[in-house]
Design an enzyme around this catalytic site. Structure first.
Site, PDB file in Angstrom:
ATOM      1  N   CYS A  38     -14.045 -21.191  83.490  1.00 12.82           N
ATOM      2  CA  CYS A  38     -13.094 -20.400  84.287  1.00 12.82           C
ATOM      3  C   CYS A  38     -12.365 -19.369  83.421  1.00 12.82           C
ATOM      4  CB  CYS A  38     -12.040 -21.288  84.929  1.00 12.82           C
ATOM      5  SG  CYS A  38     -12.692 -22.731  85.761  1.00 12.82           S
ATOM      6  N   ASP A  39     -11.922 -19.777  82.245  1.00 15.11           N
ATOM      7  CA  ASP A  39     -10.962 -18.970  81.491  1.00 15.11           C
ATOM      8  C   ASP A  39     -11.476 -18.405  80.169  1.00 15.11           C
ATOM      9  OD1 ASP A  39      -9.046 -19.372  83.442  1.00 15.11           O
ATOM     10  OD2 ASP A  39      -8.379 -21.252  82.558  1.00 15.11           O
ATOM     11  N   CYS A  79     -10.568 -25.448  81.439  1.00 10.43           N
ATOM     12  CA  CYS A  79     -11.841 -24.989  82.017  1.00 10.43           C
ATOM     13  C   CYS A  79     -12.358 -23.769  81.268  1.00 10.43           C
ATOM     14  CB  CYS A  79     -11.660 -24.683  83.506  1.00 10.43           C
ATOM     15  SG  CYS A  79     -13.174 -24.139  84.309  1.00 10.43           S
TER      16      CYS A  79
HETATM   17  C1  LIG Z   1      -6.137 -23.885  85.768  1.00  8.97           C
HETATM   18  C2  LIG Z   1      -7.469 -23.871  86.497  1.00  8.97           C
HETATM   19  C3  LIG Z   1      -8.148 -22.674  86.617  1.00  8.97           C
HETATM   20  C4  LIG Z   1      -9.360 -22.636  87.291  1.00  8.97           C
HETATM   21  N1  LIG Z   1      -9.995 -21.433  87.401  1.00  8.97           N
HETATM   22  C5  LIG Z   1     -11.149 -21.366  88.108  1.00  8.97           C
HETATM   23  C6  LIG Z   1     -11.806 -20.122  88.290  1.00  8.97           C
HETATM   24  O1  LIG Z   1     -11.354 -19.084  87.780  1.00  8.97           O
HETATM   25  N2  LIG Z   1     -12.961 -20.119  88.995  1.00  8.97           N
HETATM   26  C7  LIG Z   1     -13.494 -21.265  89.540  1.00  8.97           C
HETATM   27  O2  LIG Z   1     -14.532 -21.187  90.205  1.00  8.97           O
HETATM   28  N3  LIG Z   1     -12.893 -22.450  89.381  1.00  8.97           N
HETATM   29  C8  LIG Z   1     -11.736 -22.534  88.686  1.00  8.97           C
HETATM   30  N4  LIG Z   1     -11.131 -23.741  88.498  1.00  8.97           N
HETATM   31  C9  LIG Z   1     -11.769 -24.949  89.065  1.00  8.97           C
HETATM   32  C10 LIG Z   1     -11.486 -25.018  90.579  1.00  8.97           C
HETATM   33  O3  LIG Z   1     -10.103 -24.910  90.786  1.00  8.97           O
HETATM   34  C11 LIG Z   1     -12.008 -26.320  91.167  1.00  8.97           C
HETATM   35  O4  LIG Z   1     -13.391 -26.450  90.878  1.00  8.97           O
HETATM   36  C12 LIG Z   1     -11.819 -26.333  92.684  1.00  8.97           C
HETATM   37  O5  LIG Z   1     -10.477 -26.099  93.026  1.00  8.97           O
HETATM   38  C13 LIG Z   1     -12.271 -27.662  93.279  1.00  8.97           C
HETATM   39  O6  LIG Z   1     -12.039 -27.586  94.645  1.00  8.97           O
HETATM   40  P1  LIG Z   1     -11.869 -28.890  95.545  1.00  8.97           P
HETATM   41  O7  LIG Z   1     -11.678 -28.380  96.920  1.00  8.97           O
HETATM   42  O8  LIG Z   1     -12.970 -29.834  95.293  1.00  8.97           O
HETATM   43  O9  LIG Z   1     -10.563 -29.632  95.019  1.00  8.97           O
HETATM   44  P2  LIG Z   1      -9.108 -29.161  94.586  1.00  8.97           P
HETATM   45  O10 LIG Z   1      -8.955 -27.706  94.502  1.00  8.97           O
HETATM   46  O11 LIG Z   1      -8.778 -29.986  93.410  1.00  8.97           O
HETATM   47  O12 LIG Z   1      -8.213 -29.665  95.815  1.00  8.97           O
HETATM   48  C14 LIG Z   1      -8.009 -31.022  96.052  1.00  8.97           C
HETATM   49  C15 LIG Z   1      -7.097 -31.153  97.264  1.00  8.97           C
HETATM   50  O13 LIG Z   1      -7.070 -32.509  97.681  1.00  8.97           O
HETATM   51  C16 LIG Z   1      -5.744 -32.863  98.012  1.00  8.97           C
HETATM   52  N5  LIG Z   1      -5.663 -34.321  97.918  1.00  8.97           N
HETATM   53  C17 LIG Z   1      -6.019 -35.129  96.872  1.00  8.97           C
HETATM   54  N6  LIG Z   1      -5.825 -36.416  97.206  1.00  8.97           N
HETATM   55  C18 LIG Z   1      -5.348 -36.416  98.482  1.00  8.97           C
HETATM   56  C19 LIG Z   1      -4.930 -37.423  99.380  1.00  8.97           C
HETATM   57  N7  LIG Z   1      -4.962 -38.728  99.058  1.00  8.97           N
HETATM   58  N8  LIG Z   1      -4.469 -37.056 100.615  1.00  8.97           N
HETATM   59  C20 LIG Z   1      -4.435 -35.753 100.974  1.00  8.97           C
HETATM   60  N9  LIG Z   1      -4.823 -34.749 100.170  1.00  8.97           N
HETATM   61  C21 LIG Z   1      -5.261 -35.083  98.935  1.00  8.97           C
HETATM   62  C22 LIG Z   1      -4.880 -32.071  97.045  1.00  8.97           C
HETATM   63  O14 LIG Z   1      -3.555 -31.932  97.539  1.00  8.97           O
HETATM   64  C23 LIG Z   1      -5.652 -30.751  97.024  1.00  8.97           C
HETATM   65  O15 LIG Z   1      -5.243 -29.951  98.099  1.00  8.97           O
HETATM   66  C24 LIG Z   1      -9.923 -23.817  87.830  1.00  8.97           C
HETATM   67  C25 LIG Z   1      -9.231 -25.031  87.706  1.00  8.97           C
HETATM   68  C26 LIG Z   1      -8.020 -25.059  87.048  1.00  8.97           C
HETATM   69  C27 LIG Z   1      -7.280 -26.382  86.932  1.00  8.97           C
END
Ligand SMILES: Cc1cc2nc3c(=O)[nH]c(=O)nc-3n(C[C@H](O)[C@H](O)[C@H](O)COP(=O)(O)OP(=O)(O)OC[C@H]3O[C@@H](n4cnc5c(N)ncnc54)[C@H](O)[C@@H]3O)c2cc1C
Length: 326
Positions: free
Chosen positions: A143-144, A140
């Site tokens: 992000c980084d 990302c």
């Molecule tokens: C290394 C890294 C660094 C990042 N740094 C930043 C940053 O500094 N700033 C920023 O804004 N964004 C950052 N991001 C991006 C950010 O993490 C994502 O945009 C954000 O987390 C997305 O949120 P979400 O709730 O959609 O999904 P996610 O955070 O991906 O969460 C998905 C959830 O769904 C659950 N899940 C999936 N399938 C199932 C299922 N079948 N049953 C039950 N649970 C399930 C998983 O267990 C998880 O809890 C970063 C990403 C990464 C990988």
């Protein structure tokens, strides 16, 4: 199969910023949300050390800490947070059916999907090593990238997102080397041209990553190989960015929800509504553009409000709460 079927007003799948924000709003609106965390409690942010761009944390915060705070905030309003993986859904009838760990069956009035999208990596041992160490591998740039200001980085990828990320990095970094496996970009002409015209981006075509180099703690370079000549050479770099796509965690919804060709859930623009009434989507599972914690949280809020209004329209005894705005 369990013999007792649980009934839930609002089921939230996923515990990233989208899921927890939906839980906060749904709980404050008397929807008694039940949230299943999945195998990654706290979501993707639990894999990062520094979050500096989420509003409200002037000194930054670690990803795990931030997600613990979001969980605590949802629990403060009595959201029911549970361990468990949703293995199957059936959205074909009036009642939305969901199975947890292939056993427990839940019937839901509303479902909020917040299952995220996982970044794809090359799978090299050296890449995974420095990814896990938080030592210079990232998927990302937004992000980084900031952590690599005035430094030299390498990015892998050839599509629109890779070009977008390379261009973003070029504004922060001294030099960006872009590794493209084929002899041309997959990206649109306009995106490819933008990258080609950026002075501090060097593009190496027919080039793949052989190994991510490091000192055991942090990345120091990348060994690349020309796939036509098999010649290898090392590039000095402190950051290694992988931009080869994401896989939305949406396989279980295939056949019920409209997905795009990559698997992102298609929502009605400007809302969290899917093609099935009472099923809403938030966060990265529907977002191939922004993929940020704050946008995930924003759409989590939208999903809870949309679910609340859906319930109110369906059942005149369920009052739309004003608590969301208090
Ligand atoms: C290394 C890294 C660094 C990042 N740094 C930043 C940053 O500094 N700033 C920023 O804004 N964004 C950052 N991001 C991006 C950010 O993490 C994502 O945009 C954000 O987390 C997305 O949120 P979400 O709730 O959609 O999904 P996610 O955070 O991906 O969460 C998905 C959830 O769904 C659950 N899940 C999936 N399938 C199932 C299922 N079948 N049953 C039950 N649970 C399930 C998983 O267990 C998880 O809890 C970063 C990403 C990464 C990988």
């Amino acid at each position: 199969m369990s013999d007792t079927i649980e009934k839930v007003k609002c089921l939230i799948i996923g515990s990233g910023p989208a899921g927890y924000t939906a839980a906060i709003y749904a709980a404050r609106a008397n929807m008694s949300p039940v949230l299943y965390q999945g195998t990654q409690p706290g979501g993707q942010l639990t894999t990062t050390n520094e979050v500096e761009n989420f509003p409200g944390y002037p000194d930054g915060i670690t990803g795990p800490e931030m997600m613990m705070q979001l969980q605590a905030q949802a629990q403060r309003f009595e959201a029911d947070i549970r361990d468990g993986w949703i293995t199957k859904v059936d959205f074909s009838g009036d009642v939305h059916k969901v199975w947890v760990n292939e056993e427990k069956e839940i019937h839901c009035d509303t479902v909020i999907i917040s299952t995220g999208a996982s970044a794809k990596y090359l799978g090299l041992d050296s890449e995974q090593k420095y990814l896990k160490l938080g030592g210079g591998v990232s998927a990302c740039a937004v992000c980084d990238g900031f952590f690599y200001r005035n430094q030299e980085v390498v990015i892998v990828g050839a599509g629109d997102s890779a070009c977008e990320e390379a261009h973003y990095l070029s504004k922060l970094c001294k030099k960006v080397t872009m590794l493209v496996r084929r002899d041309e970009f997959r990206a649109s002409k306009i995106m490819a041209t933008r990258v080609k015209n950026t002075e501090n981006i060097e593009i190496l075509f027919n080039t793949e990553t052989d190994e991510v180099l490091g000192d055991g703690q942090v990345v120091t370079g990348v060994r690349v190989v020309n796939n036509k000549t098999n010649e290898k050479h090392d590039i000095e770099a402190t950051g290694f960015f992988v931009a080869i796509g994401h896989k939305p965690n949406t396989d279980i919804f295939k056949g019920f929800l409209e997905l795009d060709e990559t698997g992102y859930i298609i929502n009605t623009p400007g809302t969290s509504k899917t093609n099935i009434e009472g099923v809403f989507v938030s966060g990265d599972a529907a977002d191939h553009v922004y993929r940020q914690a704050v946008t995930a949280a924003g759409t989590g809020c939208m999903a809870a409000l949309d679910a609340e209004r859906y319930l109110a329209a369906k059942d005149s005894t369920f009052e739309v709460s004003t608590s969301s705005y208090n």
